[in-house]
Design a protein around this motif. Sequence first.
Motif, PDB file in Angstrom:
ATOM      1  N   GLY A   1       0.806  -1.211   0.000  1.00 27.57           N
ATOM      2  CA  GLY A   1       0.000   0.000   0.000  1.00 27.57           C
ATOM      3  C   GLY A   1       0.839   1.262   0.000  1.00 27.57           C
ATOM      4  O   GLY A   1       2.074   1.214   0.004  1.00 27.57           O
ATOM      5  N   ILE A   2       0.169   2.401   0.021  1.00 23.47           N
ATOM      6  CA  ILE A   2       0.837   3.703  -0.077  1.00 23.47           C
ATOM      7  C   ILE A   2       0.359   4.604   1.055  1.00 23.47           C
ATOM      8  O   ILE A   2      -0.841   4.706   1.325  1.00 23.47           O
ATOM      9  N   GLU A   3       1.311   5.262   1.708  1.00 26.30           N
ATOM     10  CA  GLU A   3       0.973   6.202   2.769  1.00 26.30           C
ATOM     11  C   GLU A   3       0.111   7.339   2.201  1.00 26.30           C
ATOM     12  O   GLU A   3       0.371   7.822   1.095  1.00 26.30           O
ATOM     13  N   PRO A   4      -0.910   7.790   2.952  1.00 24.50           N
ATOM     14  CA  PRO A   4      -1.793   8.864   2.461  1.00 24.50           C
ATOM     15  C   PRO A   4      -1.039  10.111   2.019  1.00 24.50           C
ATOM     16  O   PRO A   4      -1.391  10.744   1.016  1.00 24.50           O
ATOM     17  N   ASP A   5       0.025  10.471   2.728  1.00 28.77           N
ATOM     18  CA  ASP A   5       0.787  11.674   2.371  1.00 28.77           C
ATOM     19  C   ASP A   5       1.489  11.537   1.025  1.00 28.77           C
ATOM     20  O   ASP A   5       1.786  12.537   0.366  1.00 28.77           O
ATOM     21  N   ASN A   6       1.762  10.291   0.624  1.00 28.21           N
ATOM     22  CA  ASN A   6       2.469  10.062  -0.639  1.00 28.21           C
ATOM     23  C   ASN A   6       1.521   9.938  -1.826  1.00 28.21           C
ATOM     24  O   ASN A   6       1.959  10.061  -2.978  1.00 28.21           O
ATOM     25  N   LEU A   7       0.242   9.680  -1.565  1.00 31.95           N
ATOM     26  CA  LEU A   7      -0.708   9.479  -2.660  1.00 31.95           C
ATOM     27  C   LEU A   7      -0.782  10.695  -3.576  1.00 31.95           C
ATOM     28  O   LEU A   7      -0.809  10.565  -4.797  1.00 31.95           O
ATOM     29  N   ILE A   8      -0.787  11.884  -2.966  1.00 26.48           N
ATOM     30  CA  ILE A   8      -0.948  13.096  -3.770  1.00 26.48           C
ATOM     31  C   ILE A   8       0.316  13.431  -4.549  1.00 26.48           C
ATOM     32  O   ILE A   8       0.283  14.271  -5.460  1.00 26.48           O
ATOM     33  N   LYS A   9       1.444  12.784  -4.230  1.00 27.07           N
ATOM     34  CA  LYS A   9       2.707  13.072  -4.908  1.00 27.07           C
ATOM     35  C   LYS A   9       2.932  12.199  -6.136  1.00 27.07           C
ATOM     36  O   LYS A   9       3.795  12.512  -6.963  1.00 27.07           O
ATOM     37  N   LEU A  10       2.165  11.111  -6.274  1.00 27.39           N
ATOM     38  CA  LEU A  10       2.467  10.105  -7.298  1.00 27.39           C
ATOM     39  C   LEU A  10       2.435  10.652  -8.713  1.00 27.39           C
ATOM     40  O   LEU A  10       3.239  10.252  -9.554  1.00 27.39           O
ATOM     41  N   PHE A  11       1.505  11.551  -9.006  1.00 21.81           N
ATOM     42  CA  PHE A  11       1.352  12.062 -10.366  1.00 21.81           C
ATOM     43  C   PHE A  11       1.767  13.530 -10.471  1.00 21.81           C
ATOM     44  O   PHE A  11       1.388  14.213 -11.418  1.00 21.81           O
ATOM     45  N   ASP A  12       2.559  13.999  -9.518  1.00 18.76           N
ATOM     46  CA  ASP A  12       3.006  15.390  -9.493  1.00 18.76           C
ATOM     47  C   ASP A  12       4.453  15.453  -9.952  1.00 18.76           C
ATOM     48  O   ASP A  12       5.351  14.948  -9.283  1.00 18.76           O
ATOM     49  N   VAL A  13       4.687  16.069 -11.097  1.00 16.69           N
ATOM     50  CA  VAL A  13       6.029  16.116 -11.677  1.00 16.69           C
ATOM     51  C   VAL A  13       6.999  16.900 -10.800  1.00 16.69           C
ATOM     52  O   VAL A  13       8.219  16.712 -10.873  1.00 16.69           O
ATOM     53  N   SER A  14       6.478  17.779  -9.944  1.00  9.92           N
ATOM     54  CA  SER A  14       7.347  18.572  -9.076  1.00  9.92           C
ATOM     55  C   SER A  14       7.760  17.829  -7.817  1.00  9.92           C
ATOM     56  O   SER A  14       8.597  18.301  -7.048  1.00  9.92           O
TER      57      SER A  14
END
Length: 211
Positions: free
Chosen positions: A74-87
């Motif tokens: 699984g993936i930590e909630p804080d990392n979910l929003i980073k997966l598709f963010d190029v920055s």
Amino acid sequence: LELLNPNANAKNITINYSATDHINVFADIDMIKTISRNLVANAIKFTNKDGAINITAEHKDSNVTISVSDNGVGIEPDNLIKLFDVSQVLTTKGTTGETGTGLGLLLCKEFVEKHSGRIWVESEVDKGSRFSFTLPYNSEPKEINVVKNVVSSDAVNNQIKNLKILITDDDDATRKFIGISVKMFAKDILYAKNGFEAVVACQDNPDIDLI
């Protein structure tokens, strides 16, 4: 699956595939293969030994939804929003120490959006993840332009437009991602999977402008 089964077998991971029916979409086959390969490879990477991965395709309304789910870490909630963010390129080691560049999912997002689709993830720590993307069902697409015109053609002189470029990386997705990024500047692009191939390419092509 033929390409990725050896990786799955090394961890004794079972890959299951099911579809509700024979489904047709208009799409770029190489892009769709790249998306699928990246999602399944990630699922293998983050699934423990003796785990399972399920691939499904389902036609709903005007879209086809393709999903790759696993019962991995699984993936930590804080990392979910980073997966598709190029920055915020995120790299995490797999369950047996596998490494990556973090660019694979960015490439998937780019290719899905070229088809007027969307991609998203649902995940719970220690229970697994489900990556899904949509494609328009059986509809003629608009012209797919892979390369974004991020630089005005008037601002780029002929010398910069006509480079012979060598791209070297051991990750297939990364090579393709960089190739797409520099295509507008290249007259010729060469690829190498490792340092040895890069050295040979340089010996055979002394006119390379950029590595």
